[in-house]
Design a protein around this motif. Sequence first.
Motif, PDB file in Angstrom:
ATOM      1  N   ASN A 227       0.814  -1.222   0.000  1.00 38.22           N
ATOM      2  CA  ASN A 227       0.000   0.000   0.000  1.00 38.22           C
ATOM      3  C   ASN A 227       0.847   1.272   0.000  1.00 38.22           C
ATOM      4  N   LYS A 228       2.111   1.121   0.334  1.00 36.32           N
ATOM      5  CA  LYS A 228       3.030   2.260   0.464  1.00 36.32           C
ATOM      6  C   LYS A 228       2.489   3.306   1.442  1.00 36.32           C
ATOM      7  N   SER A 229       1.909   2.777   2.511  1.00 37.73           N
ATOM      8  CA  SER A 229       1.436   3.641   3.590  1.00 37.73           C
ATOM      9  C   SER A 229       1.356   2.827   4.872  1.00 37.73           C
ATOM     10  N   VAL A 230       1.459   3.524   5.989  1.00 38.99           N
ATOM     11  CA  VAL A 230       1.369   2.892   7.298  1.00 38.99           C
ATOM     12  C   VAL A 230       0.515   3.783   8.190  1.00 38.99           C
ATOM     13  N   VAL A 231      -0.321   3.139   9.001  1.00 36.74           N
ATOM     14  CA  VAL A 231      -1.206   3.853   9.914  1.00 36.74           C
ATOM     15  C   VAL A 231      -0.763   3.549  11.336  1.00 36.74           C
ATOM     16  N   TYR A 232      -0.648   4.592  12.135  1.00 35.29           N
ATOM     17  CA  TYR A 232      -0.240   4.438  13.526  1.00 35.29           C
ATOM     18  C   TYR A 232      -1.395   4.763  14.462  1.00 35.29           C
ATOM     19  N   THR A 233      -1.516   3.939  15.513  1.00 33.38           N
ATOM     20  CA  THR A 233      -2.583   4.061  16.496  1.00 33.38           C
ATOM     21  C   THR A 233      -2.034   4.667  17.779  1.00 33.38           C
ATOM     22  N   ASP A 234      -2.747   5.645  18.289  1.00 37.03           N
ATOM     23  CA  ASP A 234      -2.401   6.338  19.523  1.00 37.03           C
ATOM     24  C   ASP A 234      -2.517   5.375  20.708  1.00 37.03           C
TER      25      ASP A 234
ATOM     26  N   ILE B 198       9.383   9.527   2.899  1.00 36.33           N
ATOM     27  CA  ILE B 198       8.053   9.952   3.320  1.00 36.33           C
ATOM     28  C   ILE B 198       7.536  11.046   2.391  1.00 36.33           C
ATOM     29  N   ASN B 199       6.350  10.807   1.829  1.00 38.91           N
ATOM     30  CA  ASN B 199       5.734  11.771   0.916  1.00 38.91           C
ATOM     31  C   ASN B 199       4.709  12.671   1.603  1.00 38.91           C
ATOM     32  N   GLU B 200       3.909  12.065   2.473  1.00 36.98           N
ATOM     33  CA  GLU B 200       2.812  12.828   3.087  1.00 36.98           C
ATOM     34  C   GLU B 200       2.462  12.211   4.424  1.00 36.98           C
ATOM     35  N   ILE B 201       2.063  13.061   5.350  1.00 35.70           N
ATOM     36  CA  ILE B 201       1.604  12.616   6.666  1.00 35.70           C
ATOM     37  C   ILE B 201       0.248  13.255   6.918  1.00 35.70           C
ATOM     38  N   LYS B 202      -0.738  12.406   7.207  1.00 34.13           N
ATOM     39  CA  LYS B 202      -2.083  12.885   7.541  1.00 34.13           C
ATOM     40  C   LYS B 202      -2.346  12.585   9.005  1.00 34.13           C
ATOM     41  N   ILE B 203      -2.796  13.592   9.734  1.00 35.36           N
ATOM     42  CA  ILE B 203      -3.131  13.425  11.138  1.00 35.36           C
ATOM     43  C   ILE B 203      -4.642  13.543  11.261  1.00 35.36           C
ATOM     44  N   TYR B 204      -5.232  12.573  11.926  1.00 36.25           N
ATOM     45  CA  TYR B 204      -6.702  12.540  12.091  1.00 36.25           C
ATOM     46  C   TYR B 204      -7.112  12.917  13.482  1.00 36.25           C
TER      47      TYR B 204
END
Length: 88
Positions: free
Chosen positions: A44-51, A82-88
């Motif tokens: 996916n060329k992305s990783v999601v991190y959980t708080d 790293i291309n982009e970082i999205k914070i939710y």
Amino acid sequence: MKELNTSELVNKEMWFHSLDEFMVEQGYYSVLGDDDVISDIKQNKSVVYTDTISNECKVKIDFDIVINNGDDEAEEAFILKINEIKIY
């Protein structure tokens, strides 16, 4: 949880393991430990991190693989940019 300085990471090349260590220091769960998860992350060329406090997915990091792992190396032994970082 520390505030994530995204400008510190965007356009940076680093080992995936170093990124994961950095995110753990910032208050997120590690994604290392399961090769199936790493395969999905690389595909996916992305990783999601959980708080670690809220247990909610808070950060998505999109990247390109600069140097992939070798046949005799661990799946997570790759260098990314790293291309982009999205914070939710």
